[in-house]
Design a protein around this motif. Structure first.
Motif, PDB file in Angstrom:
ATOM      1  N   GLY A 222      -4.628   6.261   4.120  1.00 13.65           N
ATOM      2  CA  GLY A 222      -4.261   4.953   4.642  1.00 13.65           C
ATOM      3  C   GLY A 222      -3.049   4.353   3.952  1.00 13.65           C
ATOM      4  O   GLY A 222      -2.546   3.323   4.360  1.00 13.65           O
ATOM      5  N   SER A 223      -2.573   5.015   2.884  1.00 15.90           N
ATOM      6  CA  SER A 223      -1.383   4.519   2.185  1.00 15.90           C
ATOM      7  C   SER A 223      -0.128   5.074   2.847  1.00 15.90           C
ATOM      8  O   SER A 223      -0.201   5.986   3.670  1.00 15.90           O
TER       9      SER A 223
ATOM     10  N   ARG B  66      -1.452   3.755  -2.584  1.00 14.90           N
ATOM     11  CA  ARG B  66      -2.874   3.722  -2.235  1.00 14.90           C
ATOM     12  C   ARG B  66      -3.167   2.407  -1.535  1.00 14.90           C
ATOM     13  O   ARG B  66      -2.385   1.470  -1.646  1.00 14.90           O
ATOM     14  N   THR B  67      -4.270   2.376  -0.845  1.00 16.20           N
ATOM     15  CA  THR B  67      -4.616   1.153  -0.120  1.00 16.20           C
ATOM     16  C   THR B  67      -5.164   0.123  -1.106  1.00 16.20           C
ATOM     17  O   THR B  67      -5.425   0.436  -2.256  1.00 16.20           O
ATOM     18  N   GLN B  68      -5.343  -1.071  -0.610  1.00 16.39           N
ATOM     19  CA  GLN B  68      -5.869  -2.130  -1.487  1.00 16.39           C
ATOM     20  C   GLN B  68      -7.222  -1.730  -2.063  1.00 16.39           C
ATOM     21  O   GLN B  68      -7.580  -2.150  -3.145  1.00 16.39           O
ATOM     22  N   SER B  69      -7.956  -0.895  -1.347  1.00 15.16           N
ATOM     23  CA  SER B  69      -9.253  -0.485  -1.867  1.00 15.16           C
ATOM     24  C   SER B  69      -9.137   0.749  -2.748  1.00 15.16           C
ATOM     25  O   SER B  69     -10.145   1.302  -3.181  1.00 15.16           O
TER      26      SER B  69
ATOM     27  N   GLU C  33       0.832  -1.208   0.000  1.00 16.73           N
ATOM     28  CA  GLU C  33       0.000   0.000   0.000  1.00 16.73           C
ATOM     29  C   GLU C  33       0.867   1.258   0.000  1.00 16.73           C
ATOM     30  O   GLU C  33       0.685   2.150   0.816  1.00 16.73           O
TER      31      GLU C  33
END
Ligand code: ADP
Ligand code: MG
Length: 919
Positions: free
Chosen positions: A317-318, A309-312, A306
């Protein structure tokens, strides 16, 4: 702003309809011709204040944009579907079309309609495509993410044999909004990683490469891939095309570039020329990235860690979101670049760390620089827009303010302690000629309009002729006011007003009740009726007409003069483009170093020691993102050590050699913190090598060449592969590619299949890492059986995350300690999650049964038969606890009579009996 057009071209042609008898009108003919030349683009066809789309384009755009599809006229007896977007909102619609993968050809009127009329009443206005708008060739702020580069990437391949595996790829990539232009090379295995690093807005490949069966899945997984005809990727003409763009005699000046690299670079350039029509964005000459100069991180690892960017898919959150303290968008872009491509040369890393270190200790200097930087504009993108003719007055102001900031920063840095990066930055900041900023300051007024066609951006007292013309224009306006007063007085109509609009020009307006009066004698001699509306009546007069001509003349002349001055100022900036870009780059570099220093102070990061060894020693390491998330909730983060360095002395020599690193095998219950621990160590390596301080008490890292991170059971349904298949494909990539310098993170590999399958694969993978890859690695697993391997694999180190049991519940201490987890605590975690008490009780019984079957014994057996190193002599690790023997005792200990029903107690008794029998 996007689409400038010469002022005054607003008179629409008739719609491009036919006459219904199948004949084609001239406008339709023009449209069809232009569309035919741009078949793969939506054609934005300028008609007055709108860009109109016709036929299939109209249908596609109305669907994509949710705008009304209408009909207009007929073509060969059929209705012509049409939709349109207003010119002043074109950016917004372009943005949405580009985001959906469309390309747009913008077709403007390139002459004044009045000119066309001179050729005859039936003649039509000349139109030309002035630009192709594609995802990789944007310059407008409104179409770009200010904090990210938008790369156009061209990929060329050299096939060395009929198999694809040994192909070489050259990657040339540029950002036309900032002028960066670089080239790198890689092999087939490295290609997805390179693409993942760059996250290009658009990828160019030849038709042949696009159609290559082996690469099709890769292209399909990427957002915008544009196949181009072979001539764009023609190697023979590549050198000539490049030299022509940069107006140099030979491309030798760019360094030794292979034919393949030249081909990719020329493809980029040719595409830029085709999309920008005759504009040449201010690109820097291409520079070659030395192979291996950056830490290789493949796409799966980037996603998994991440970084951006995050997994989503969110920035929040990254890692970048957690560490970004930059105050300029150019700084944010540079920080992203550095995070995407950490270095591998300890000296280069050291130079960056020196600068961060300087700003950590020079508190006042850092604060001053940051507050000055915060007010500095985005120099690079303003310059790029000016060069391609899409700049406005505010871009000139950005150059002025940016150069001023550069000057002030250079002055402030002169008294600072010197380190290499700062010295370079100061030289670059001083590069632009001060006369440019001075001239812009003198010329530009305040409150600048967005578009130059709006005028009014050149200040008073800069140009004498302009001042005079404006005086004339303003004078005429006063005369209009006087005329209104006179008319009102003479006609005795109090509410008489002189107004202006684009259709009528200046006109006299009275309310309906006074309309009749002006239309009868004697007033009808002065006032000529023009329009009757519901509440008003409008007139003109000879006097007003004459005045209008005079005003329009003066206003036109003033605007014309301003546009001339604009062009001259822009030309001055463009001529100094290289210097301005260098200064912009230096501003960004200072911002990044000061931002990383701010982060280091704020979050207590330390300077890592990065050297050429194979060590990896982290004391008191923390996860940079989880730590901040916990801090927001008021929770503490438990710091942990890690030492993956090759064992010293004879021990390491026997099996590993001095360079082979350790493998940590980490067991522990779910939710203990295994994944967090794995990732924090990978992230610390990434941060250190990008030139940042790291979240730890102390860190020493022998540079990592490749970083791999995999999680078992990750889903990739989008690409149509089963979970387990993905896991295995990714694991294969690691086992095939990791070197002695690499760092490998494997999190619960082997989870996606049956227990014994998974255990066997994990087992063999660890052996391979230990014996063949010999890399530093962290391996988290729920297969406790694997801990037995440490008896044979000398560099395998068992670690576990401590938990405490408290009244049958599990308490997570998040503390990584040597040793193996005694069990999984899965049932305790399930209990925490709220599974019904009956299910928990039943699960405990089943577990007791299963454990009685002793899953450890086959594992021990295997250890003794390990084919890889029967000769290995190792001091034995403490023997794994013999669970079979004390299974009964353990099962007993797990019973809590007070919480049991009589029925449960009876069942437990039977189970115990069974256990005793089987041991
Ligand atoms: P596992 O992989 O062992 O199941 P995770 O690494 O996913 O566990 O961690 C579970 C949760 O525990 C995380 O969401 C985090 O909030 C918390 N945690 C993990 N490591 C720590 C730590 N070192 N200090 C504090 N909390 C932690
Ligand atoms: Mg986990």
């Amino acid at each position: 702003m996007a689409l400038t057009h010469p002022a005054g071209l607003s008179e629409p042609d008739p719609p491009p309809s036919g006459d219904g008898n199948g004949r084609v009108t001239p406008v339709m003919e023009q449209y069809i011709e232009i569309k035919a030349a741009n078949p793969d683009c939506l054609l934005f066809y300028r008609m007055g204040d709108f860009y109109e789309l016709f036929f299939e384009d109209a249908e596609a755009a109305s669907r994509a944009l949710g705008i009304v599809l209408t009909k207009r006229g007929k073509h060969r007896g059929q209705d012509i579907p049409m939709c349109g977007v207003p010119v002043h909102r074109a950016d917004e619609y372009l943005h949405r079309l580009i985001a959906q993968g469309f390309r747009v050809a913008v077709c403007e009127q390139t002459e004044d309609p009045a000119e066309a009329k001179k050729r005859g009443a039936k003649s039509i206005v000349q139109r030309n495509v002035i630009r192709l708008v594609t995802a990789g060739t944007l310059t407008e702020d409104s179409l770009l993410d200010a904090k990210r580069n938008n790369y156009l990437l061209a990929i060329a391949r050299a096939k060395l044999s009929s198999t694809d595996t040994d192909s070489r790829f050259a990657l040339a990539y540029l950002d036309i909004s900032t002028g960066e232009f670089r080239i790198s090379e890689c092999d087939r295995n490295g290609l997805p990683a390179e693409i993942a690093r760059l996250e290009p807005g658009e990828i160019l490949v030849s038709d042949a490469l696009y159609a290559d069966a082996e690469l099709t899945p890769l292209w399909r997984s990427l957002p915008v891939v544009t196949p181009l005809a072979r001539d764009v990727f023609d190697g023979a003409s590549a050198e000539r095309r490049l030299a022509a763009y940069f107006a140099v005699a030979t491309v030798d000046a760019f360094g030794a570039l292979s034919r393949l690299e030249l081909t990719a670079a020329a493809a980029c350039i040719t595409y830029v020329e085709r999309t920008q029509i005759d504009k040449r964005p201010p690109l820097s000459p291409p520079t070659r990235e030395a192979a291996g100069a950056t830490l290789a991180i493949d796409a799966a690892t980037r996603a998994n860690l991440e970084l951006m960017r995050t997994q989503s898919g969110e920035r929040r959150g990254s890692l970048i979101a957690a560490i970004d303290r930059t105050v300029t968008v150019a700084g944010a872009r540079l920080l992203s670049q550095r995070l995407a491509a950490p270095l591998t040369d300890p000296d280069a890393i050291g130079r960056r760390l020196d600068t961060v270190g300087l700003f950590v200790s020079e508190v006042d200097l850092r604060a001053e620089l940051r507050s000055r930087l915060a007010a500095a504009p985005d120099l690079a993108r303003a310059l790029a827009r000016l060069v391609v003719g899409r700049g406005g007055p505010r871009d000139l102001a950005a150059i002025r303010d940016g150069l001023r900031a550069a000057n002030e920063l250079a002055a402030r840095l002169a008294s600072a302690p010197q380190v290499a990066e700062i010295a370079d930055a100061m030289a670059a900041l001083r590069q632009p000629d001060p006369a440019i900023a001075a001239e812009l300051s003198a010329a530009l007024g305040e409150d600048l309009p967005l578009f130059r066609r709006d005028g009014g951006f050149i200040g008073a007292h800069y140009d004498e002729t302009l001042d005079e013309t404006r005086a004339l224009r303003d004078e005429s306006r006063r005369v209009v006011a006087a005329l209104q007063a006179r008319y009102a007085d003479e006609t005795q109509v109090r509410g008489l007003k002189i107004r202006h609009n684009n259709v009528l020009g200046y006109f006299v307006e009275v309310t309906a009740q006074h309309g009749d009066k002006l239309m009868t004698a004697p007033w009808n001699a002065t006032f000529i009726h023009r329009q009757t509306l519901a509440g008003q009546v409008r007139f003109t007069s000879t006097e007003l007409g004459a005045l209008e001509a005079k005003i329009a003349n003066a206003a036109d002349r003033a605007l014309g003069l301003e546009l001339e001055i604009f062009d001259r100022l822009a030309a001055g900036a463009i001529a100094a483009a290289e210097d301005i870009k260098a200064a912009a780059q230096a501003l960004a570099a200072i911002d990044v170093a000061a931002a990383l220093a701010t982060l280091a102070v704020e979050r207590s990061y330390v300077r890592p020691e990065v050297d050429a060894s194979h060590d990896f020693v982290i004391a008191g390491g923390r996860h940079p993102v989880v730590e901040q998330a916990l801090a927001r909730d008021g929770g503490p983060f438990v710091a942990n050590d890690c030492d993956l360095s090759p064992p010293r002395g004879a021990q390491g020599g026997a099996q590993g050699g001095a360079a082979a690193g350790r493998i940590y095998l980490i067991t522990g219950p779910n939710m203990a913190g295994k994944s967090t621990y794995l990732r924090q160590n990978a992230l610390i390596a990434v941060l250190a090598q990008m030139g940042s301080f790291v979240p730890a008490k102390q860190a020493r890292i022998g540079v990592v060449d490749r970083l791999f991170s995999r999680v078992g059971a990750a889903d990739d349904l989008a690409r149509g592969r089963s979970t387990f298949m993905v896991e295995m494909v990714e694991t294969a990539a690691i086992l095939n590619q990791a070197t002695e310098r690499s760092l490998v993170i494997l999190d619960e590999i082997g989870r996606g299949t049956s227990t014994f399958d998974g255990l066997s694969i994990a087992w063999a993978a660890i052996e391979h890492l230990h014996e063949t890859n010999r890399c530093r690695a962290l391996f988290a697993t729920h297969f406790h059986e694997l801990t037995a391997l440490s008896a044979k694999l000398t560099r395998l180190f068992n670690a576990t995350v401590r938990v405490k049991e408290w009244h049958g519940d599990v308490v997570f201490l998040h503390e990584v300690v040597p040793g193996a987890a005694d069990r999984s605590y899965g049932i305790q975690v399930a209990k925490l999650a709220g599974l019904p008490a009956a299910v928990i009780a039943r699960a405990k019984l089943v577990l007791a049964e299963l454990e009685a079957e002793d899953r450890m014994s086959p594992a021990r057996h295997l250890i003794d038969d390990l084919p890889l190193f029967t000769a290995a002599a190792r001091p034995a690790a403490p023997p794994p606890a013999d669970r079979a023997a004390d299974a009964v005792t353990k099962a007993l200990a797990d019973l809590h009579p007070d919480e049991m029903s009589p029925r449960e107690a009876l069942e437990a008794l039977y189970a115990l009996k069974q256990l005793a029998k089987s041991t």
